[in-house]
Design a protein around this motif. Sequence first.
Motif, PDB file in Angstrom:
ATOM      1  N   GLU A   2       0.837  -1.181   0.000  1.00 37.41           N
ATOM      2  CA  GLU A   2       0.000   0.000   0.000  1.00 37.41           C
ATOM      3  C   GLU A   2       0.887   1.251   0.000  1.00 37.41           C
ATOM      4  O   GLU A   2       1.787   1.370   0.826  1.00 37.41           O
ATOM      5  CB  GLU A   2      -0.893  -0.011   1.231  1.00 37.41           C
ATOM      6  CG  GLU A   2      -2.040   0.957   1.117  1.00 37.41           C
ATOM      7  CD  GLU A   2      -3.051   0.764   2.232  1.00 37.41           C
ATOM      8  OE1 GLU A   2      -2.823   1.342   3.322  1.00 37.41           O
ATOM      9  OE2 GLU A   2      -4.029   0.039   2.007  1.00 37.41           O
ATOM     10  N   ILE A   3       0.631   2.136  -0.960  1.00 38.76           N
ATOM     11  CA  ILE A   3       1.388   3.387  -1.004  1.00 38.76           C
ATOM     12  C   ILE A   3       0.429   4.554  -1.197  1.00 38.76           C
ATOM     13  O   ILE A   3      -0.683   4.386  -1.711  1.00 38.76           O
ATOM     14  CB  ILE A   3       2.477   3.404  -2.113  1.00 38.76           C
ATOM     15  CG1 ILE A   3       1.867   3.303  -3.501  1.00 38.76           C
ATOM     16  CG2 ILE A   3       3.501   2.323  -1.904  1.00 38.76           C
ATOM     17  CD1 ILE A   3       2.862   3.569  -4.603  1.00 38.76           C
ATOM     18  N   MET A   4       0.868   5.708  -0.780  1.00 43.36           N
ATOM     19  CA  MET A   4       0.110   6.932  -0.979  1.00 43.36           C
ATOM     20  C   MET A   4       0.554   7.528  -2.313  1.00 43.36           C
ATOM     21  O   MET A   4       1.752   7.684  -2.553  1.00 43.36           O
ATOM     22  CB  MET A   4       0.374   7.909   0.161  1.00 43.36           C
ATOM     23  CG  MET A   4      -0.500   9.136   0.101  1.00 43.36           C
ATOM     24  SD  MET A   4      -2.251   8.784   0.186  1.00 43.36           S
ATOM     25  CE  MET A   4      -2.484   8.639   1.931  1.00 43.36           C
ATOM     26  N   THR A   5      -0.408   7.822  -3.188  1.00 42.68           N
ATOM     27  CA  THR A   5      -0.083   8.335  -4.522  1.00 42.68           C
ATOM     28  C   THR A   5      -0.522   9.788  -4.671  1.00 42.68           C
ATOM     29  O   THR A   5      -1.421  10.252  -3.955  1.00 42.68           O
ATOM     30  CB  THR A   5      -0.758   7.499  -5.623  1.00 42.68           C
ATOM     31  OG1 THR A   5      -2.177   7.737  -5.590  1.00 42.68           O
ATOM     32  CG2 THR A   5      -0.464   6.022  -5.479  1.00 42.68           C
ATOM     33  N   LYS A   6       0.079  10.444  -5.615  1.00 46.63           N
ATOM     34  CA  LYS A   6      -0.261  11.832  -5.916  1.00 46.63           C
ATOM     35  C   LYS A   6      -1.626  11.906  -6.610  1.00 46.63           C
ATOM     36  O   LYS A   6      -2.431  12.771  -6.318  1.00 46.63           O
ATOM     37  CB  LYS A   6       0.831  12.424  -6.816  1.00 46.63           C
ATOM     38  CG  LYS A   6       0.649  13.880  -7.152  1.00 46.63           C
ATOM     39  CD  LYS A   6       1.819  14.393  -7.957  1.00 46.63           C
ATOM     40  CE  LYS A   6       1.672  15.861  -8.283  1.00 46.63           C
ATOM     41  NZ  LYS A   6       2.826  16.380  -9.001  1.00 46.63           N
ATOM     42  N   ALA A   7      -1.881  10.966  -7.534  1.00 47.14           N
ATOM     43  CA  ALA A   7      -3.081  11.032  -8.366  1.00 47.14           C
ATOM     44  C   ALA A   7      -4.298  10.341  -7.768  1.00 47.14           C
ATOM     45  O   ALA A   7      -5.424  10.735  -8.043  1.00 47.14           O
ATOM     46  CB  ALA A   7      -2.780  10.433  -9.744  1.00 47.14           C
ATOM     47  N   TYR A   8      -4.091   9.288  -6.951  1.00 44.27           N
ATOM     48  CA  TYR A   8      -5.218   8.461  -6.528  1.00 44.27           C
ATOM     49  C   TYR A   8      -5.336   8.263  -5.027  1.00 44.27           C
ATOM     50  O   TYR A   8      -6.147   7.451  -4.579  1.00 44.27           O
ATOM     51  CB  TYR A   8      -5.115   7.075  -7.188  1.00 44.27           C
ATOM     52  CG  TYR A   8      -4.990   7.139  -8.688  1.00 44.27           C
ATOM     53  CD1 TYR A   8      -6.068   7.528  -9.475  1.00 44.27           C
ATOM     54  CD2 TYR A   8      -3.793   6.823  -9.321  1.00 44.27           C
ATOM     55  CE1 TYR A   8      -5.957   7.603 -10.849  1.00 44.27           C
ATOM     56  CE2 TYR A   8      -3.678   6.885 -10.695  1.00 44.27           C
ATOM     57  CZ  TYR A   8      -4.764   7.283 -11.454  1.00 44.27           C
ATOM     58  OH  TYR A   8      -4.659   7.350 -12.816  1.00 44.27           O
ATOM     59  N   GLY A   9      -4.545   8.959  -4.225  1.00 48.17           N
ATOM     60  CA  GLY A   9      -4.570   8.734  -2.785  1.00 48.17           C
ATOM     61  C   GLY A   9      -3.949   7.389  -2.449  1.00 48.17           C
ATOM     62  O   GLY A   9      -3.034   6.932  -3.131  1.00 48.17           O
ATOM     63  N   LYS A  10      -4.463   6.735  -1.417  1.00 50.89           N
ATOM     64  CA  LYS A  10      -3.920   5.444  -0.992  1.00 50.89           C
ATOM     65  C   LYS A  10      -4.276   4.380  -2.024  1.00 50.89           C
ATOM     66  O   LYS A  10      -5.425   4.278  -2.450  1.00 50.89           O
ATOM     67  CB  LYS A  10      -4.489   5.070   0.370  1.00 50.89           C
ATOM     68  CG  LYS A  10      -3.660   4.068   1.119  1.00 50.89           C
ATOM     69  CD  LYS A  10      -4.218   3.815   2.501  1.00 50.89           C
ATOM     70  CE  LYS A  10      -3.835   4.940   3.432  1.00 50.89           C
ATOM     71  NZ  LYS A  10      -4.200   4.686   4.821  1.00 50.89           N
ATOM     72  N   LYS A  11      -3.264   3.592  -2.424  1.00 56.90           N
ATOM     73  CA  LYS A  11      -3.481   2.588  -3.475  1.00 56.90           C
ATOM     74  C   LYS A  11      -2.715   1.325  -3.116  1.00 56.90           C
ATOM     75  O   LYS A  11      -1.573   1.385  -2.686  1.00 56.90           O
ATOM     76  CB  LYS A  11      -3.000   3.147  -4.809  1.00 56.90           C
ATOM     77  CG  LYS A  11      -3.274   2.267  -5.995  1.00 56.90           C
ATOM     78  CD  LYS A  11      -3.806   3.104  -7.124  1.00 56.90           C
ATOM     79  CE  LYS A  11      -3.988   2.293  -8.367  1.00 56.90           C
ATOM     80  NZ  LYS A  11      -5.339   1.870  -8.604  1.00 56.90           N
ATOM     81  N   ASP A  12      -3.371   0.179  -3.323  1.00 55.81           N
ATOM     82  CA  ASP A  12      -2.722  -1.107  -3.127  1.00 55.81           C
ATOM     83  C   ASP A  12      -2.030  -1.479  -4.438  1.00 55.81           C
ATOM     84  O   ASP A  12      -2.688  -1.570  -5.482  1.00 55.81           O
ATOM     85  CB  ASP A  12      -3.743  -2.168  -2.724  1.00 55.81           C
ATOM     86  CG  ASP A  12      -3.072  -3.439  -2.225  1.00 55.81           C
ATOM     87  OD1 ASP A  12      -1.973  -3.338  -1.645  1.00 55.81           O
ATOM     88  OD2 ASP A  12      -3.639  -4.522  -2.432  1.00 55.81           O
ATOM     89  N   VAL A  13      -0.729  -1.659  -4.401  1.00 59.51           N
ATOM     90  CA  VAL A  13       0.063  -1.919  -5.604  1.00 59.51           C
ATOM     91  C   VAL A  13       0.692  -3.306  -5.480  1.00 59.51           C
ATOM     92  O   VAL A  13       1.350  -3.600  -4.475  1.00 59.51           O
ATOM     93  CB  VAL A  13       1.171  -0.845  -5.765  1.00 59.51           C
ATOM     94  CG1 VAL A  13       2.021  -1.116  -6.982  1.00 59.51           C
ATOM     95  CG2 VAL A  13       0.560   0.543  -5.835  1.00 59.51           C
ATOM     96  N   PRO A  14       0.510  -4.161  -6.496  1.00 60.11           N
ATOM     97  CA  PRO A  14       1.130  -5.487  -6.429  1.00 60.11           C
ATOM     98  C   PRO A  14       2.658  -5.390  -6.417  1.00 60.11           C
ATOM     99  O   PRO A  14       3.236  -4.487  -7.037  1.00 60.11           O
ATOM    100  CB  PRO A  14       0.632  -6.196  -7.688  1.00 60.11           C
ATOM    101  CG  PRO A  14      -0.022  -5.169  -8.530  1.00 60.11           C
ATOM    102  CD  PRO A  14      -0.257  -3.948  -7.710  1.00 60.11           C
ATOM    103  N   GLN A  15       3.302  -6.311  -5.745  1.00 55.95           N
ATOM    104  CA  GLN A  15       4.763  -6.328  -5.643  1.00 55.95           C
ATOM    105  C   GLN A  15       5.410  -6.326  -7.029  1.00 55.95           C
ATOM    106  O   GLN A  15       6.479  -5.745  -7.225  1.00 55.95           O
ATOM    107  CB  GLN A  15       5.227  -7.540  -4.827  1.00 55.95           C
ATOM    108  CG  GLN A  15       6.684  -7.477  -4.417  1.00 55.95           C
ATOM    109  CD  GLN A  15       7.043  -6.270  -3.553  1.00 55.95           C
ATOM    110  OE1 GLN A  15       6.295  -5.872  -2.669  1.00 55.95           O
ATOM    111  NE2 GLN A  15       8.192  -5.674  -3.807  1.00 55.95           N
ATOM    112  N   ALA A  16       4.780  -6.954  -8.008  1.00 56.57           N
ATOM    113  CA  ALA A  16       5.319  -7.020  -9.372  1.00 56.57           C
ATOM    114  C   ALA A  16       5.405  -5.643 -10.026  1.00 56.57           C
ATOM    115  O   ALA A  16       6.109  -5.468 -11.019  1.00 56.57           O
ATOM    116  CB  ALA A  16       4.462  -7.956 -10.227  1.00 56.57           C
ATOM    117  N   SER A  17       4.706  -4.664  -9.480  1.00 55.94           N
ATOM    118  CA  SER A  17       4.720  -3.308 -10.041  1.00 55.94           C
ATOM    119  C   SER A  17       5.681  -2.373  -9.317  1.00 55.94           C
ATOM    120  O   SER A  17       5.738  -1.187  -9.614  1.00 55.94           O
ATOM    121  CB  SER A  17       3.309  -2.715  -9.991  1.00 55.94           C
ATOM    122  OG  SER A  17       2.439  -3.441 -10.814  1.00 55.94           O
TER     123      SER A  17
END
Length: 147
Positions: A2-17
Amino acid sequence: MEIMTKAYGKKDVPQASILEIPEGLFGFEDYTKYALIESDYDPFLWLQSAEDPNLAFLIIDPFLICDDYETDIDDEALARIGISKPEDIIIMTIVTVPSDGSPITANFQGPLVINKVNKKCMQVILNDNRWSTKVNIVESLAKKGGK
């Protein structure tokens, strides 16, 4: 992850990304962990810092814009991120969207080189005067469509 993004707020991102950029990007050397996130505007992606939610870059595959784009990068440089075979490489370019309405451009002189096997990445500077830091995306796509 889980990371905080500039465009979408909090986002769950797969490890592969998740990408590691050991040397950072030029001007942003202290930031080494990024996530590739789809944008609302295909074929663009976000390269979002996992360390600073306000640091994100719009990127694009340069081969979608220019059929004859070439990157001559020496093997020693590629070895720094574990690349030994050309088929392990993904090339992307950073996009600039000016707030003044001037053309949207891509940095063809300083592409990102991604090792798709180990997810390490680096930015390189090409010593080829055919490529600019400000390739007009719309103009290039129009020329490409006219071929």
